[in-house]
Design an enzyme around this catalytic site. Structure first.
Site, PDB file in Angstrom:
ATOM      1  N   LYS A  52       0.843  -1.209   0.000  1.00 57.05           N
ATOM      2  CA  LYS A  52       0.000   0.000   0.000  1.00 57.05           C
ATOM      3  C   LYS A  52       0.877   1.257   0.000  1.00 57.05           C
ATOM      4  O   LYS A  52       0.592   2.221  -0.703  1.00 57.05           O
ATOM      5  CB  LYS A  52      -0.949  -0.028   1.209  1.00 57.05           C
ATOM      6  CG  LYS A  52      -2.104  -0.995   0.991  1.00 57.05           C
ATOM      7  CD  LYS A  52      -2.827  -1.366   2.273  1.00 57.05           C
ATOM      8  CE  LYS A  52      -3.859  -2.460   1.970  1.00 57.05           C
ATOM      9  NZ  LYS A  52      -4.508  -2.981   3.165  1.00 57.05           N
ATOM     10  N   GLN A  96      -5.426  -1.907   9.097  1.00 59.70           N
ATOM     11  CA  GLN A  96      -5.152  -3.233   8.528  1.00 59.70           C
ATOM     12  C   GLN A  96      -5.802  -4.320   9.393  1.00 59.70           C
ATOM     13  O   GLN A  96      -5.582  -4.371  10.601  1.00 59.70           O
ATOM     14  CB  GLN A  96      -3.635  -3.435   8.437  1.00 59.70           C
ATOM     15  CG  GLN A  96      -3.200  -4.711   7.750  1.00 59.70           C
ATOM     16  CD  GLN A  96      -3.623  -4.788   6.293  1.00 59.70           C
ATOM     17  OE1 GLN A  96      -3.527  -3.828   5.556  1.00 59.70           O
ATOM     18  NE2 GLN A  96      -4.098  -5.942   5.883  1.00 59.70           N
ATOM     19  N   ASP A 119     -11.503   2.035   2.719  1.00 62.97           N
ATOM     20  CA  ASP A 119     -11.694   0.583   2.583  1.00 62.97           C
ATOM     21  C   ASP A 119     -13.149   0.246   2.233  1.00 62.97           C
ATOM     22  O   ASP A 119     -13.438  -0.863   1.798  1.00 62.97           O
ATOM     23  CB  ASP A 119     -11.324  -0.119   3.895  1.00 62.97           C
ATOM     24  CG  ASP A 119      -9.985  -0.832   3.818  1.00 62.97           C
ATOM     25  OD1 ASP A 119      -9.568  -1.165   2.695  1.00 62.97           O
ATOM     26  OD2 ASP A 119      -9.369  -1.069   4.873  1.00 62.97           O
TER      27      ASP A 119
END
Length: 279
Positions: A52, A96, A119
């Site tokens: 990322k 995460q 997300d």
């Protein structure tokens, strides 16, 4: 012979388009950062976080990294998210997953401002997707749509079967395929006559998290097969939920593992970050 759907190539294409957009936004004085929070040092999470950061660097947006110890309390994590929610320079916040067992994942997801939830996991963004309102779409399903569209595979009117009903892939995937005017069936571990249902699919999307579960007996001749799974086989090589060598001769198009859906997830995360800057 099936067409191999090249996620690496398509994801690079998307990131190059985003790079141009970011350069134009910078000319207008618009900048932003993606904050990535990792709790603990799960090896798979470390790889994802590194990828990322690289993608941010590639498209030209800043990434802020918060690597917290396994012992971080839920309150400490929520306090950090509050601080990032209030920071105007931070355009996207990503925590995460999975988190250590003492932290409530749902509480953490809900604490991220919906406008920074790149997300696409916040209930507000999930609800927006299901009723056709603007919002962030979770990255893997959004990546699958781009794989199909950029491979000139038509979705409208097609019979789409999704294997798996997770909140991260299965459910949002169903909503996106409906949005594209497919006829959608969602199957799962309790589905009766699973094989027969899958065999009716023009587009079969497999996201069940079982290593090489789908063989040729599940696939209609000429179907498009999208494999969302990611595992290691007995030789420690990456493989998916689909027995690739067996299914590839039956399918008209198929995604490999690795190099199929995986790279698209990060490309669509970058897309959400740039969208956040544009907003």
């Amino acid at each position: 012979m099936a067409t191999i759907i090249d996620g690496k190539r398509i994801s690079t294409e998307i990131k190059d388009e985003l790079r141009e957009k970011v350069a134009k936004l910078k000319e207008q004085g618009i900048t932003g950062a993606l904050a990535v929070i990792q709790v603990g040092a799960d090896p798979a999470s470390c790889v994802y976080v590194r990828n990322k950061k690289r993608a941010c660097e590639y498209i030209g947006i800043e990434s802020l990294s918060y690597e917290l110890p396994e012992t971080t309390t839920e309150k400490e994590l929520l306090d950090l998210i509050d601080k990032l929610n209030a920071d105007d320079h931070v355009k996207g916040i990503l925590v995460q997953l999975p988190l250590p067992s003492h932290i409530d994942e749902n509480a953490v997801i809900k604490s991220i401002a919906p406008s920074k939830d790149v997300d696409g996991f916040h209930p507000e963004n999930v609800g927006a997707l299901f009723i056709g309102q603007p919002g962030y779409v979770s990255c893997t399903p959004a990546g699958v749509i781009q794989l199909l569209k950029r491979s000139q595979i038509s979705i409208e009117g097609k019979n789409c079967v999704i294997m798996g009903r997770s909140n991260i892939v299965g459910k949002p995937m169903a909503a996106l395929m409906l949005r594209e005017n497919a006829t959608v069936t969602v199957t799962h571990s309790r589905t009766i006559s699973l094989q027969e249902i899958c065999k009716q699919a023009d587009i079969l999307i497999v996201a069940i998290g079982k290593k090489e579960f789908v063989d040729a007996s599940y696939v209609k001749e000429g179907a498009v097969v999208i494999d969302v799974g990611m595992h290691r086989d007995e030789n420690n090589k990456l493989c998916g939920d689909v027995k690739y060598a067996e299914v590839e001769p039956v399918a008209s198009a198929i995604t490999p593992v690795p190099g199929g859906v995986g790279p698209m997830t990060i490309a669509m995360l970058m897309n959400n970050c740039v969208e956040s800057m544009e907003r």
